[in-house]
Design an enzyme around this catalytic site. Structure first.
Site, PDB file in Angstrom:
ATOM      1  CE1 TYR A  95      -3.926   2.140   0.360  1.00 37.32           C
ATOM      2  CE2 TYR A  95      -2.902   3.023   2.337  1.00 37.32           C
ATOM      3  CZ  TYR A  95      -3.898   3.074   1.381  1.00 37.32           C
ATOM      4  OH  TYR A  95      -4.859   4.060   1.431  1.00 37.32           O
ATOM      5  NE  ARG A 142     -10.223   0.469   6.883  1.00 38.47           N
ATOM      6  CZ  ARG A 142     -10.511   1.355   5.937  1.00 38.47           C
ATOM      7  NH1 ARG A 142      -9.803   2.439   5.812  1.00 38.47           N
ATOM      8  NH2 ARG A 142     -11.521   1.143   5.109  1.00 38.47           N
TER       9      ARG A 142
HETATM   10  N1  UDP Z   1      -5.892  -1.907  15.932  1.00 42.41           N
HETATM   11  C1  UDP Z   1      -6.181  -2.520  17.145  1.00 42.41           C
HETATM   12  N2  UDP Z   1      -7.134  -3.488  17.169  1.00 42.41           N
HETATM   13  C2  UDP Z   1      -7.849  -3.854  16.075  1.00 42.41           C
HETATM   14  C3  UDP Z   1      -7.563  -3.228  14.832  1.00 42.41           C
HETATM   15  C4  UDP Z   1      -6.569  -2.266  14.802  1.00 42.41           C
HETATM   16  O1  UDP Z   1      -5.569  -2.205  18.179  1.00 42.41           O
HETATM   17  O2  UDP Z   1      -8.730  -4.726  16.193  1.00 42.41           O
HETATM   18  C5  UDP Z   1      -4.875  -0.851  15.907  1.00 42.41           C
HETATM   19  C6  UDP Z   1      -3.795  -1.044  14.876  1.00 42.41           C
HETATM   20  O3  UDP Z   1      -2.758  -1.848  15.394  1.00 42.41           O
HETATM   21  C7  UDP Z   1      -3.376   0.386  14.613  1.00 42.41           C
HETATM   22  C8  UDP Z   1      -4.658   1.194  14.829  1.00 42.41           C
HETATM   23  O4  UDP Z   1      -5.511   0.362  15.578  1.00 42.41           O
HETATM   24  O5  UDP Z   1      -2.421   0.798  15.554  1.00 42.41           O
HETATM   25  C9  UDP Z   1      -5.332   1.584  13.550  1.00 42.41           C
HETATM   26  O6  UDP Z   1      -5.442   0.455  12.765  1.00 42.41           O
HETATM   27  P1  UDP Z   1      -6.268   0.412  11.411  1.00 42.41           P
HETATM   28  O7  UDP Z   1      -6.156  -0.984  10.890  1.00 42.41           O
HETATM   29  O8  UDP Z   1      -7.623   0.957  11.617  1.00 42.41           O
HETATM   30  O9  UDP Z   1      -5.564   1.441  10.433  1.00 42.41           O
HETATM   31  P2  UDP Z   1      -4.068   1.939  10.190  1.00 42.41           P
HETATM   32  O10 UDP Z   1      -4.089   3.331  10.699  1.00 42.41           O
HETATM   33  O11 UDP Z   1      -3.081   1.098  10.958  1.00 42.41           O
HETATM   34  O12 UDP Z   1      -3.890   1.826   8.728  1.00 42.41           O
END
Ligand code: UDP
Length: 317
Positions: free
Chosen positions: A152, A193
Site C-alpha cells: 500500500y 480496521r
Molecule cells: N488496531 C487494534 N485493534 C484492532 C484493529 C486495529 O488495536 O482490532 C490498531 C492497529 O494496530 C493500529 C490502529 O488500531 O495501531 C489503527 O489500525 P487500522 O487498521 O484501523 O488502520 P491503520 O491506521 O493502521 O492503517
C-alpha cells in the site's frame, strides 16, 4: 452539469463522494471492480439517470477505450480505487500494488485525453512510521519498502511520483490528497480496521482487541468532512500534496475505552500482538488545507461515532 468519474466509487469513501456529487446536481460515472467495494453502498443511486455504474478494473488498460468510446467529455476524475485496510493488504497485495501504479497511470492518461482535472487519493501511509510529529506535507516519510504494509505505502508513493511527473511533463491539472484515518457509515464490518473492529466487537459483547499496549495513536476524521475536503481540493489551484484528516489524536487504548463508554456492552478490553510495522503515532498537520482550502473538520468525535454506531447496529441486525 459536470461529468465526474469516480474510480472506487462503490467503496467506503468513494460512495460518499458519489452521493455528494449527485446531490450537487452533477453526473457520476462510478467505476469499481468490487474487490473491497460493494454494490450495497451505491444501490440507492443505481436508478438515478445522472449515475452510471461500470464494473471494471482500472488496472486493465482497456479501461481507456471503454471510457473514451462511451463519453465525449469527462470534467473531473477522482482516483479512490484501492484496498485500504491492513487486513486487505495481506489478502490483496498484488492488487493493491497494481491499482496504485497501473491503475493510477491509466486514469492519468484518461485525464490527459479529456483535459480534465484529476484528484489522486494518496494516504498518510506515505509517511510510514513517522519520525516527525505531527506530519507536515514536507516530511518525506519512514517507510519499510518490503514490509507487510509496503504494497500500500509504496504503491501510493509511486502514485504520487507518477502524478508529479505528469504535472511536470504535461502540465496536467492533478491534485494529491493525503488522506488520514477516516471512519463512518459504509465501512465494511469485517475490514479489520480499528473502528469497525471495536464497534462490532462491542455490539456483540466480544473482547475488544487492542493490538500491542494500545499506546499507538491515530486521528480519526468523519467521512463527510473528508469528502468536503476532497471536493475543495479538486476545485483548488493546488498541485502539491495536501493532508486531509482530523488532528484530534488519541491512543488506540483510549479509543477502545471510548467505544466501551458509548455502548451498553459486556465487552472486556484485551491486548494482543502488535502487527509488524504498525505506525506508532499519526496526526495530520492541516495548516495547508486550512490556509488554501479554508477546510477543517466540523464533525466531532462523539457525533461521528454515534452516526457510525447507528450504521453498524443496522448492519448487524
Ligand atoms: N488496531 C487494534 N485493534 C484492532 C484493529 C486495529 O488495536 O482490532 C490498531 C492497529 O494496530 C493500529 C490502529 O488500531 O495501531 C489503527 O489500525 P487500522 O487498521 O484501523 O488502520 P491503520 O491506521 O493502521 O492503517
Amino acid at each position: 452539469m459536470k461529468r465526474v468519474l469516480v474510480a472506487g466509487g462503490a467503496g467506503f469513501i468513494g460512495s460518499h463522494l458519489c452521493d455528494a456529487i449527485i446531490n450537487n446536481g452533477d453526473q457520476v460515472v462510478c467505476l469499481d471492480n468490487l474487490i473491497t467495494g460493494s454494490k450495497d453502498n451505491i444501490v440507492h443511486l443505481l436508478d438515478n439517470p445522472r449515475f452510471d455504474y461500470i464494473e471494471f478494473d482500472i488496472t486493465n488498460v482497456n479501461i481507456l477505450k471503454l471510457i473514451k468510446d462511451k463519453y465525449d467529455k469527462i470534467d473531473e476524475i477522482y482516483d479512490l480505487a484501492s484496498p485500504a485496510s491492513p487486513v486487505d493488504y495481506i489478502l490483496y497485495p498484488i492488487e493493491t500494488l497494481t491499482v496504485g501504479s497501473f491503475g493510477a497511470k491509466n486514469l492519468l492518461d484518461l485525464a490527459l485525453h479529456y483535459g480534465s482535472r484529476i484528484l489522486m487519493a494518496s494516504t498518510s501511509e506515505v509517511y510510514g512510521d513517522p519520525l516527525e510529529h505531527p506530519q507536515q506535507e514536507e516530511y518525506w516519510g519512514n517507510v519499510n519498502p518490503i514490509g507487510i504494509r509496503s504494497c500500500y505505502d509504496e504503491s501510493k508513493r509511486f502514485m504520487e511520483a507518477i502524478t508529479a511527473a505528469y504535472i511536470r511533463k504535461y502540465g496536467l491539472n492533478a491534485k494529491i490528497a493525503r488522506i488520514f484515518n477516516t471512519y463512518g457509515p459504509r465501512m465494511r464490518l469485517n475490514d479489520g480496521r480499528v473502528v469497525p473492529n471495536f464497534i462490532s466487537q462491542a455490539l456483540n459483547n466480544q473482547d475488544i482487541t487492542v493490538y500491542g499496549d494500545g499506546s499507538q495513536t491515530r486521528s480519526f476524521c468523519y467521512v463527510s468532512d473528508l469528502v468536503n475536503g476532497l471536493i475543495l481540493l479538486m476545485a483548488s489551484g493546488l498541485n502539491t500534496p495536501v493532508n486531509l484528516g482530523n488532528p484530534d489524536e488519541r491512543s488506540v487504548m483510549d479509543f477502545a475505552k471510548d467505544v466501551v463508554g458509548m455502548l451498553p456492552t459486556k465487552s472486556k478490553i484485551i491486548t494482543t500482538a502488535l502487527p509488524k510495522d504498525d505506525p506508532q503515532r499519526r496526526k495530520p498537520d492541516i495548516t495547508k488545507a486550512k490556509k488554501h482550502l479554508s477546510w477543517s473538520p466540523t464533525i466531532g468525535f462523539k457525533e461521528g461515532m454515534q452516526l457510525t454506531i447507528e450504521y453498524f447496529k443496522k448492519r448487524l441486525r
